[in-house]
Design a protein around this motif. Structure first.
Motif, short mmCIF file in Angstrom:
data_model
loop_
_atom_site.label_atom_id
_atom_site.label_comp_id
_atom_site.label_asym_id
_atom_site.label_seq_id
_atom_site.Cartn_x
_atom_site.Cartn_y
_atom_site.Cartn_z
N THR A 1 0.92 -1.21 0.12
CA THR A 1 0.10 -0.05 0.12
C THR A 1 1.06 1.34 -0.03
OG1 THR A 1 -0.27 -0.04 2.28
CG2 THR A 1 -2.28 -0.96 1.22
N GLU A 2 0.47 2.23 -0.79
CA GLU A 2 1.01 3.46 -0.46
C GLU A 2 0.82 4.42 0.77
OE1 GLU A 2 3.03 4.84 -2.71
OE2 GLU A 2 2.79 3.29 -4.32
N VAL A 3 1.95 5.09 1.12
CA VAL A 3 1.72 5.87 2.30
C VAL A 3 0.57 6.75 2.25
CG1 VAL A 3 3.00 7.56 3.81
CG2 VAL A 3 4.23 5.76 2.45
N GLY A 4 -0.31 6.72 3.44
CA GLY A 4 -1.35 7.36 3.54
C GLY A 4 -2.70 6.72 4.05
N ALA A 5 -3.74 7.34 3.81
CA ALA A 5 -4.82 6.78 4.52
C ALA A 5 -5.13 5.10 4.11
CB ALA A 5 -6.28 7.82 3.92
N VAL A 6 -5.09 4.89 2.84
CA VAL A 6 -5.07 3.37 2.43
C VAL A 6 -3.91 2.66 3.44
CG1 VAL A 6 -4.64 1.79 0.64
CG2 VAL A 6 -5.78 4.09 0.28
N ARG A 7 -2.92 2.92 3.21
CA ARG A 7 -1.80 2.06 4.40
C ARG A 7 -2.36 2.26 5.66
NH1 ARG A 7 4.48 2.75 4.13
NH2 ARG A 7 4.19 1.57 2.22
N ASP A 8 -2.90 3.25 6.28
CA ASP A 8 -3.40 3.37 7.55
C ASP A 8 -4.57 2.39 7.64
OD1 ASP A 8 -1.48 5.52 8.09
OD2 ASP A 8 -3.06 7.08 8.25
N ALA A 9 -5.48 2.18 6.77
CA ALA A 9 -6.61 1.28 6.90
C ALA A 9 -6.23 -0.05 6.89
CB ALA A 9 -7.59 1.48 5.55
N GLY A 10 -4.81 -0.58 6.00
CA GLY A 10 -4.48 -1.53 6.15
C GLY A 10 -3.78 -1.87 7.40
N ILE A 11 -3.03 -0.91 8.00
CA ILE A 11 -2.40 -1.18 9.36
C ILE A 11 -3.53 -1.53 10.36
CG2 ILE A 11 -1.19 -0.07 11.24
CD1 ILE A 11 0.33 1.43 8.84
N ILE A 12 -4.60 -0.86 10.22
CA ILE A 12 -5.77 -1.21 11.44
C ILE A 12 -6.30 -2.55 11.00
CG2 ILE A 12 -7.96 -0.35 11.70
CD1 ILE A 12 -7.37 2.49 11.56
N ALA A 13 -6.53 -2.89 9.87
CA ALA A 13 -6.94 -4.33 9.48
C ALA A 13 -6.07 -5.33 10.03
CB ALA A 13 -7.03 -4.61 8.03
N ALA A 14 -4.83 -5.15 9.82
CA ALA A 14 -3.84 -6.02 10.34
C ALA A 14 -3.71 -5.98 11.86
CB ALA A 14 -2.28 -5.81 10.02
N SER A 15 -4.01 -4.70 12.54
CA SER A 15 -3.65 -4.68 13.79
C SER A 15 -5.05 -5.36 14.74
CB SER A 15 -3.70 -3.17 14.32
OG SER A 15 -2.40 -2.49 13.86
N GLN A 16 -6.03 -5.31 13.60
CA GLN A 16 -7.54 -6.00 14.63
C GLN A 16 -7.21 -7.43 14.32
OE1 GLN A 16 -10.64 -3.27 12.78
NE2 GLN A 16 -11.09 -3.49 14.90
N LYS A 17 -6.52 -7.92 13.34
CA LYS A 17 -6.44 -9.44 13.25
C LYS A 17 -5.72 -9.78 14.32
CE LYS A 17 -6.83 -9.82 8.35
NZ LYS A 17 -6.31 -10.35 6.99
N ILE A 18 -4.32 -8.93 14.78
CA ILE A 18 -3.73 -9.32 15.94
C ILE A 18 -4.49 -9.35 17.21
CG2 ILE A 18 -1.81 -8.40 17.40
CD1 ILE A 18 -0.52 -7.92 14.52
N GLU A 19 -5.34 -8.22 17.22
CA GLU A 19 -6.02 -8.05 18.36
C GLU A 19 -7.05 -9.04 18.73
OE1 GLU A 19 -5.40 -5.83 20.93
OE2 GLU A 19 -3.91 -5.12 19.62
N HIS A 20 -7.68 -9.57 17.56
CA HIS A 20 -8.79 -10.71 17.85
C HIS A 20 -7.93 -11.88 17.92
CE1 HIS A 20 -12.02 -8.45 15.07
NE2 HIS A 20 -11.66 -7.85 16.22
N TYR A 21 -6.76 -12.23 17.63
CA TYR A 21 -6.01 -13.58 18.05
C TYR A 21 -5.74 -13.32 19.71
CZ TYR A 21 -2.36 -16.54 18.82
OH TYR A 21 -1.58 -17.61 19.41
N GLU A 22 -5.42 -12.17 19.92
CA GLU A 22 -4.87 -11.99 21.45
C GLU A 22 -6.39 -12.16 22.13
OE1 GLU A 22 -1.14 -9.31 21.73
OE2 GLU A 22 -2.99 -8.14 21.19
N ILE A 23 -7.35 -11.68 21.87
CA ILE A 23 -8.80 -11.85 22.60
C ILE A 23 -9.15 -13.07 22.74
CG2 ILE A 23 -11.12 -11.50 22.58
CD1 ILE A 23 -10.42 -8.81 21.15
N ALA A 24 -8.80 -14.08 21.71
CA ALA A 24 -9.28 -15.62 21.71
C ALA A 24 -8.28 -16.25 22.69
CB ALA A 24 -9.11 -16.04 20.37
#
Length: 197
Positions: free
Chosen positions: A119-142
């Protein structure tokens, strides 16, 4: 005696045949009881949290939204405390704190790095970082939910309190990421798509 030996031999051959049919054969070091599984799972998440303390600064460095950068840096501080809390859990149950490579977290971190590369630097990459972070959070929650349940079953009440505190923090982090995504970042990323058309 001969009957018992025949049963053991029959059980071994049945075990081998099941393995050939898709059943996973346990390693010689496999956990035989819930306590062993609990300790093994603690070692796994201990590795995961330590790996995350190295991955989060990279995510923050590649984010552009100030809210996202702040959320990631705040969660880094929380994660460092969670590592210490896991060390307390190990101590409470009479085990030495040690890490065992967590394949799931390694994969999730690699996926996050891949998203940043794609992803290019900017909002699209930020959205991707959030998506990746939420996958990590969901793994940790489980994981923390399961660990708290194991600790409850094992009567490790003090450990339960520590694990549930971390579980609550992971849920809060997931909520903050969702709010960041829906308040601005996803919309900004969508606007970038519209501008390119």
């Amino acid at each position: 005696m001969k009957t018992a030996a025949k049963k053991t031999t029959a059980a071994k051959s049945e075990s081998k045949s099941k393995s050939a049919n898709g059943t996973v054969k346990a390693k010689s070091s496999a956990a035989e009881g819930l306590r062993e599984l609990f300790v093994d799972s603690l070692k796994d998440i201990y590795w995961a949290e330590k790996a995350l303390t190295k991955a989060l600064p990279k995510m923050a460095k590649n984010a552009t939204s100030e809210n996202l950068i702040t959320a990631i840096n705040d969660h880094l501080t929380v994660t460092e405390e969670q590592v210490k809390r896991l060390e307390q859990v190990f101590s409470l149950i009479g085990e030495k704190a040690s890490a065992k490579k967590c394949d799931a977290m390694e994969g999730l971190i690699k996926e996050g790095e891949g998203i940043m590369e794609e992803t290019e630097v900017g909002a699209v990459r930020d959205a991707g970082i959030i998506a990746a972070s939420q996958k990590i959070e969901h793994y940790e929650i489980a994981t923390y939910g399961t660990l708290a349940a194991f600790a409850t079953t094992l009567g490790e009440d003090d450990a339960v309190l520590l694990l549930e505190k971390t579980l609550a923090e992971e849920k809060e982090a997931d909520t903050l990421l969702t709010e960041a995504a829906y308040n601005t970042i996803n919309f900004n990323a969508n606007d970038e798509d519209q501008d390119q058309e």
